[in-house]
Design an enzyme around this catalytic site. Sequence first.
Site, PDB file in Angstrom:
ATOM      1  N   GLU A   1       5.232   7.001  -5.466  1.00 23.43           N
ATOM      2  CA  GLU A   1       6.216   7.486  -4.778  1.00 23.43           C
ATOM      3  C   GLU A   1       5.941   8.647  -3.992  1.00 23.43           C
ATOM      4  OE1 GLU A   1       8.974   9.159  -8.024  1.00 23.43           O
ATOM      5  OE2 GLU A   1      10.928   9.152  -6.251  1.00 23.43           O
TER       6      GLU A   1
ATOM      7  N   HIS B   1       6.629   3.850 -12.244  1.00 23.70           N
ATOM      8  CA  HIS B   1       6.022   4.248 -10.506  1.00 23.70           C
ATOM      9  C   HIS B   1       4.835   4.850 -10.447  1.00 23.70           C
ATOM     10  CE1 HIS B   1      10.050   4.522 -12.048  1.00 23.70           C
ATOM     11  NE2 HIS B   1      10.933   5.326 -11.406  1.00 23.70           N
TER      12      HIS B   1
ATOM     13  N   HIS C   1      17.910   4.493 -12.724  1.00 20.44           N
ATOM     14  CA  HIS C   1      17.545   4.875 -14.555  1.00 20.44           C
ATOM     15  C   HIS C   1      18.976   5.597 -14.766  1.00 20.44           C
ATOM     16  CE1 HIS C   1      13.192   6.443 -13.641  1.00 20.44           C
ATOM     17  NE2 HIS C   1      13.560   6.322 -11.892  1.00 20.44           N
TER      18      HIS C   1
ATOM     19  N   HIS D   1      15.573  -1.176 -10.749  1.00 20.57           N
ATOM     20  CA  HIS D   1      14.872   0.246 -10.409  1.00 20.57           C
ATOM     21  C   HIS D   1      16.241   1.003 -10.392  1.00 20.57           C
ATOM     22  CE1 HIS D   1      11.977   3.740  -9.016  1.00 20.57           C
ATOM     23  NE2 HIS D   1      12.606   3.774  -9.434  1.00 20.57           N
TER      24      HIS D   1
ATOM     25  N   ASP E   1      17.799   3.362  -7.525  1.00 19.45           N
ATOM     26  CA  ASP E   1      17.131   4.575  -8.831  1.00 19.45           C
ATOM     27  C   ASP E   1      17.947   5.511  -9.558  1.00 19.45           C
ATOM     28  OD1 ASP E   1      14.510   5.847  -8.959  1.00 19.45           O
ATOM     29  OD2 ASP E   1      14.516   6.950  -7.694  1.00 19.45           O
ATOM     30  N   ASP E   2      18.585   6.616  -8.765  1.00 17.31           N
ATOM     31  CA  ASP E   2      19.506   7.642  -9.202  1.00 17.31           C
ATOM     32  C   ASP E   2      20.889   7.897  -8.282  1.00 17.31           C
ATOM     33  OD1 ASP E   2      17.832   8.316 -11.523  1.00 17.31           O
ATOM     34  OD2 ASP E   2      16.801   9.071  -9.951  1.00 17.31           O
TER      35      ASP E   2
END
EC number: 3.5.4.2
Length: 349
Positions: A211, A208, A30, A28, A289-290
Amino acid sequence: MSLPFDTAAIPAERLPELLGIMPKAELHMHIEGSLEPELIFALAQRNGVTIPYASVEELRKAYAFTNLQSFLDIYYAGASVLLTEQDFYDMAWAYLQRAAADNVRRAEMFFDPQTHTERGVSMATVIGGLHRACVDAKTALGVDAALILCFLRHLSEESAFETLEQALPFRDQFIGVGLDSSEVGHPPEKFARVFARCRELGLHLVAHAGEEGPPAYVWSALDVLKVERIDHGVQSTKDPALMKRLAADRIPLTVCPLSNLKLCVFPQLSQHNLGQLLDAGLIATVNSDDPAYFGGYMNENFLQTFAATGLDAKQAWQLAANSFEGSFADVAAKKQWRDELAHCFASFR
Ligand code: HPA
Ligand code: ZN
């Protein structure tokens, strides 16, 4: 499960080293969220794009988020510097080098084509650059990398269908589809038909859910979209029946602790429910994630989460094992990584 080594013999002070060296999969992340401020500025200059921040420092200072939307606003602004195939390659290559340094053996990378096609960047440019980096990562870095196309859930189902159509000429260059962006108010069922079509096409399906959104969104991701994994899913602990379902069907949850902290899903990392998810027998994994926006790549997520919550060596092994099990890699590759993981723990002194 009985393990082929004694995790109790690993002293707590050696755990950070083990977390770093253990082989792992990232499921996961991005790719647009791996754009470091320095690269955003370099690409802006290279492409003659102006961004509303005077310096790298000023941009980094803006990374003080209160919720998902406050992050997404800056994340989409950052992605606006990406124009050429080489830009997409450079972004992915920078991430894959960091993943390799964190002993990531398998990386499944999300990308958001609508963020780019809406600005006039072609699907061929986006997928071409990202896929070339994946190919190079295998030979030059030993990282097995794959792409998952995400639909932006704040846009329409019609736009998702158009995006799928544009991506189909590159069907062999991505392994699945996901659903990301603003969650609350955009339930999974909004995309029921496009996910059904993707399922017919043999694509892997993830979304997703849970969250910021309620357990009901996790249920509908499972029952309406028929996803194979849930991205985040941390709100599931509010619904005991859902927890039972996730455990019984061995649905992996791709949890992102530093993201949850930075987006105020949990007020403190020590209050994160990762341990609770593992105790309930769920296939929970750790992911970044990011990473450029949330303060760390894979190993930083492991280190900070273990330090804050007191998870132990057995749970470290479990999380790494879960990451390989939950990946969409082939059976032979999964076995090789599982063996490597066992050897890593058994030989750790
Ligand atoms: N949630 C939803 N959409 C996203 C995220 C996230 O954490 N990161 C990038 N797009
Ligand atoms: Zn995400």
